[in-house]
Design a protein around this motif. Structure first.
Motif, PDB file in Angstrom:
ATOM      1  N   LEU A 197       0.845  -1.193   0.000  1.00  0.00           N
ATOM      2  CA  LEU A 197       0.000   0.000   0.000  1.00  0.00           C
ATOM      3  C   LEU A 197       0.884   1.249   0.000  1.00  0.00           C
ATOM      4  CD1 LEU A 197      -2.586  -1.052   2.752  1.00  0.00           C
ATOM      5  CD2 LEU A 197      -2.899  -1.170   0.266  1.00  0.00           C
ATOM      6  N   PRO A 198       0.694   2.173  -0.935  1.00  0.00           N
ATOM      7  CA  PRO A 198       1.546   3.377  -0.968  1.00  0.00           C
ATOM      8  C   PRO A 198       1.542   4.154   0.343  1.00  0.00           C
ATOM      9  CG  PRO A 198       0.312   3.173  -3.008  1.00  0.00           C
ATOM     10  CD  PRO A 198      -0.229   2.123  -2.078  1.00  0.00           C
ATOM     11  N   GLY A 199       0.383   4.281   0.964  1.00  0.00           N
ATOM     12  CA  GLY A 199       0.316   5.007   2.225  1.00  0.00           C
ATOM     13  C   GLY A 199       1.097   4.327   3.329  1.00  0.00           C
ATOM     14  N   TRP A 200       1.133   2.998   3.288  1.00  0.00           N
ATOM     15  CA  TRP A 200       1.913   2.241   4.267  1.00  0.00           C
ATOM     16  C   TRP A 200       3.404   2.466   4.031  1.00  0.00           C
ATOM     17  CZ3 TRP A 200      -0.114  -0.633   8.286  1.00  0.00           C
ATOM     18  CH2 TRP A 200       0.809  -1.372   9.031  1.00  0.00           C
ATOM     19  N   GLN A 201       3.815   2.423   2.778  1.00  0.00           N
ATOM     20  CA  GLN A 201       5.223   2.620   2.444  1.00  0.00           C
ATOM     21  C   GLN A 201       5.722   3.979   2.930  1.00  0.00           C
ATOM     22  OE1 GLN A 201       5.382   2.028  -1.797  1.00  0.00           O
ATOM     23  NE2 GLN A 201       4.680  -0.091  -1.657  1.00  0.00           N
ATOM     24  N   ASP A 202       4.924   5.012   2.707  1.00  0.00           N
ATOM     25  CA  ASP A 202       5.324   6.352   3.153  1.00  0.00           C
ATOM     26  C   ASP A 202       5.416   6.424   4.674  1.00  0.00           C
ATOM     27  OD1 ASP A 202       5.370   7.134   0.512  1.00  0.00           O
ATOM     28  OD2 ASP A 202       3.424   8.149   0.574  1.00  0.00           O
ATOM     29  N   ALA A 203       4.482   5.763   5.357  1.00  0.00           N
ATOM     30  CA  ALA A 203       4.489   5.785   6.821  1.00  0.00           C
ATOM     31  C   ALA A 203       5.696   5.042   7.379  1.00  0.00           C
ATOM     32  CB  ALA A 203       3.192   5.183   7.357  1.00  0.00           C
ATOM     33  N   VAL A 204       6.053   3.913   6.776  1.00  0.00           N
ATOM     34  CA  VAL A 204       7.218   3.153   7.231  1.00  0.00           C
ATOM     35  C   VAL A 204       8.495   3.962   7.028  1.00  0.00           C
ATOM     36  CG1 VAL A 204       8.652   1.134   6.752  1.00  0.00           C
ATOM     37  CG2 VAL A 204       6.178   0.879   6.956  1.00  0.00           C
ATOM     38  N   ALA A 205       8.609   4.626   5.884  1.00  0.00           N
ATOM     39  CA  ALA A 205       9.800   5.441   5.627  1.00  0.00           C
ATOM     40  C   ALA A 205       9.930   6.554   6.662  1.00  0.00           C
ATOM     41  CB  ALA A 205       9.736   6.024   4.218  1.00  0.00           C
ATOM     42  N   ALA A 206       8.811   7.185   7.011  1.00  0.00           N
ATOM     43  CA  ALA A 206       8.837   8.249   8.013  1.00  0.00           C
ATOM     44  C   ALA A 206       9.208   7.697   9.389  1.00  0.00           C
ATOM     45  CB  ALA A 206       7.481   8.944   8.064  1.00  0.00           C
ATOM     46  N   LYS A 207       8.668   6.534   9.736  1.00  0.00           N
ATOM     47  CA  LYS A 207       8.992   5.919  11.028  1.00  0.00           C
ATOM     48  C   LYS A 207      10.466   5.537  11.099  1.00  0.00           C
ATOM     49  CE  LYS A 207       7.813   2.018  14.048  1.00  0.00           C
ATOM     50  NZ  LYS A 207       9.212   1.593  14.281  1.00  0.00           N
ATOM     51  N   ASP A 208      10.991   4.965  10.021  1.00  0.00           N
ATOM     52  CA  ASP A 208      12.395   4.557  10.014  1.00  0.00           C
ATOM     53  C   ASP A 208      13.317   5.757  10.218  1.00  0.00           C
ATOM     54  OD1 ASP A 208      11.682   1.944   9.625  1.00  0.00           O
ATOM     55  OD2 ASP A 208      12.132   1.911   7.482  1.00  0.00           O
ATOM     56  N   ALA A 209      13.013   6.855   9.553  1.00  0.00           N
ATOM     57  CA  ALA A 209      13.836   8.056   9.695  1.00  0.00           C
ATOM     58  C   ALA A 209      13.755   8.602  11.117  1.00  0.00           C
ATOM     59  CB  ALA A 209      13.388   9.113   8.689  1.00  0.00           C
ATOM     60  N   ALA A 210      12.548   8.618  11.678  1.00  0.00           N
ATOM     61  CA  ALA A 210      12.373   9.128  13.037  1.00  0.00           C
ATOM     62  C   ALA A 210      13.056   8.226  14.061  1.00  0.00           C
ATOM     63  CB  ALA A 210      10.887   9.256  13.353  1.00  0.00           C
ATOM     64  N   THR A 211      12.972   6.914  13.851  1.00  0.00           N
ATOM     65  CA  THR A 211      13.600   5.973  14.776  1.00  0.00           C
ATOM     66  C   THR A 211      15.111   6.116  14.764  1.00  0.00           C
ATOM     67  OG1 THR A 211      11.782   4.392  14.504  1.00  0.00           O
ATOM     68  CG2 THR A 211      13.863   3.534  15.350  1.00  0.00           C
ATOM     69  N   ALA A 212      15.690   6.241  13.577  1.00  0.00           N
ATOM     70  CA  ALA A 212      17.143   6.400  13.470  1.00  0.00           C
ATOM     71  C   ALA A 212      17.607   7.663  14.190  1.00  0.00           C
ATOM     72  CB  ALA A 212      17.553   6.438  12.002  1.00  0.00           C
ATOM     73  N   ALA A 213      16.868   8.745  14.018  1.00  0.00           N
ATOM     74  CA  ALA A 213      17.234   9.999  14.670  1.00  0.00           C
ATOM     75  C   ALA A 213      17.098   9.891  16.186  1.00  0.00           C
ATOM     76  CB  ALA A 213      16.357  11.131  14.135  1.00  0.00           C
ATOM     77  N   TRP A 214      16.053   9.218  16.645  1.00  0.00           N
ATOM     78  CA  TRP A 214      15.805   9.083  18.081  1.00  0.00           C
ATOM     79  C   TRP A 214      16.877   8.227  18.744  1.00  0.00           C
ATOM     80  CZ3 TRP A 214      12.871   5.074  21.035  1.00  0.00           C
ATOM     81  CH2 TRP A 214      12.524   5.522  22.311  1.00  0.00           C
ATOM     82  N   LEU A 215      17.236   7.110  18.114  1.00  0.00           N
ATOM     83  CA  LEU A 215      18.253   6.232  18.684  1.00  0.00           C
ATOM     84  C   LEU A 215      19.626   6.893  18.672  1.00  0.00           C
ATOM     85  CD1 LEU A 215      17.149   2.786  17.222  1.00  0.00           C
ATOM     86  CD2 LEU A 215      16.809   3.658  19.542  1.00  0.00           C
ATOM     87  N   ALA A 216      19.899   7.663  17.623  1.00  0.00           N
ATOM     88  CA  ALA A 216      21.171   8.386  17.569  1.00  0.00           C
ATOM     89  C   ALA A 216      21.253   9.412  18.697  1.00  0.00           C
ATOM     90  CB  ALA A 216      21.323   9.073  16.217  1.00  0.00           C
ATOM     91  N   LYS A 217      20.135  10.037  18.978  1.00  0.00           N
ATOM     92  CA  LYS A 217      20.085  11.007  20.070  1.00  0.00           C
ATOM     93  C   LYS A 217      20.347  10.325  21.408  1.00  0.00           C
ATOM     94  CE  LYS A 217      16.736  14.035  22.407  1.00  0.00           C
ATOM     95  NZ  LYS A 217      15.346  14.547  22.373  1.00  0.00           N
ATOM     96  N   GLY A 218      19.764   9.124  21.569  1.00  0.00           N
ATOM     97  CA  GLY A 218      19.927   8.414  22.828  1.00  0.00           C
ATOM     98  C   GLY A 218      21.326   7.895  23.049  1.00  0.00           C
ATOM     99  N   SER A 219      22.044   7.600  21.954  1.00  0.00           N
ATOM    100  CA  SER A 219      23.394   7.055  22.092  1.00  0.00           C
ATOM    101  C   SER A 219      24.460   8.136  22.073  1.00  0.00           C
ATOM    102  CB  SER A 219      23.666   6.059  20.951  1.00  0.00           C
ATOM    103  OG  SER A 219      23.586   6.711  19.691  1.00  0.00           O
ATOM    104  N   GLY A 220      24.014   9.380  21.825  1.00  0.00           N
ATOM    105  CA  GLY A 220      24.983  10.467  21.719  1.00  0.00           C
ATOM    106  C   GLY A 220      25.420  11.015  23.060  1.00  0.00           C
TER     107      GLY A 220
END
Length: 220
Positions: A197-220
């Motif tokens: 589903l295109p809407g699902w794909q866009d949501a997953v991409a947004a979640k992945d980007a947000a998760t990477a940023a959040w984890l980087a913040k936590g490990s910094g």
């Protein structure tokens, strides 16, 4: 409508994917749980549970992610994502309750919380006993889901519903944290349908980007 969300959350993935799928006009307001945004007086006036997500539609405020999924689907009754028949509604409600009680709280969500969320939220080290329990529960509950999906395109049959969004949103995190999804072929087949589903794909991409940023913040 306004949505107050913590973007890395699996529950938020379901809501954002549904919003995309239905082409609803929503304003996103990120809530940084690590910073304590959920504890501000302004946010507590909306959601006294100190959690997210929260939906605000004019003077109406709604929390609990599955309730939000229902409200959004009801905005587009022609979508069929909330069934019109009594038994279909009861079936969807059954699986929404199962998701909240077992899929999230006792398996997928439990493992994700221990392996990732605790460190960023400053709640201490992962507890190996809780991780082991969550992994055992995952096998138990994934078997239930896998059996339900046999011979069905979607969770309750041939029609996509909000139950698919709610439960499917935990599959990416289950894969990320090493839960044995490969043992459950029906879940894999079913999730491929959601992932197309295109809407699902866009949501997953947004979640992945947000998760990477959040984890980087936590490990910094």
């Amino acid at each position: 409508m306004k949505l107050y969300l913590f973007p890395p959350s699996s529950r938020v993935l379901a809501i954002v994917a549904l919003k995309n799928h239905l082409a609803l006009d929503c304003e996103f307001n990120p809530i940084d749980l690590g910073r304590g945004d959920q504890l501000t007086p302004e946010y507590l006036a909306l959601n006294p549970n100190r959690k997210m997500p929260t939906l605000e539609d004019g003077e109406f405020v709604l929390w609990e992610s599955n309730a939000i999924l229902f409200y959004m689907a009801a905005k587009r009754p022609e979508s069929g994502l909330w069934p019109s028949d009594l038994r279909g509604q009861a079936d969807v409600l059954r699986w929404l309750a199962w998701e909240s009680a077992h899929w999230d709280a006792e398996s997928c969500g439990m493992v994700a919380f221990e392996k990732a969320s605790k460190a960023v939220l400053g709640l201490g080290a992962p507890d190996p006993a809780f991780i082991a329990r969550g992994e055992q529960n995952f096998v138990r509950f994934a078997a239930v889901l896998d059996d339900q999906l046999k011979g069905r395109a979607w969770l309750i049959g041939e029609r996509l519903t909000i139950a698919d969004f709610s439960i499917g949103a935990f599959v990416p995190s289950a894969a990320r944290f090493g839960l044995p999804l490969a043992r459950f072929s029906e879940i894999g087949r079913w999730y491929e349908g959601l992932a197309a589903l295109p809407g699902w794909q866009d949501a997953v991409a947004a979640k992945d980007a947000a998760t990477a940023a959040w984890l980087a913040k936590g490990s910094g």
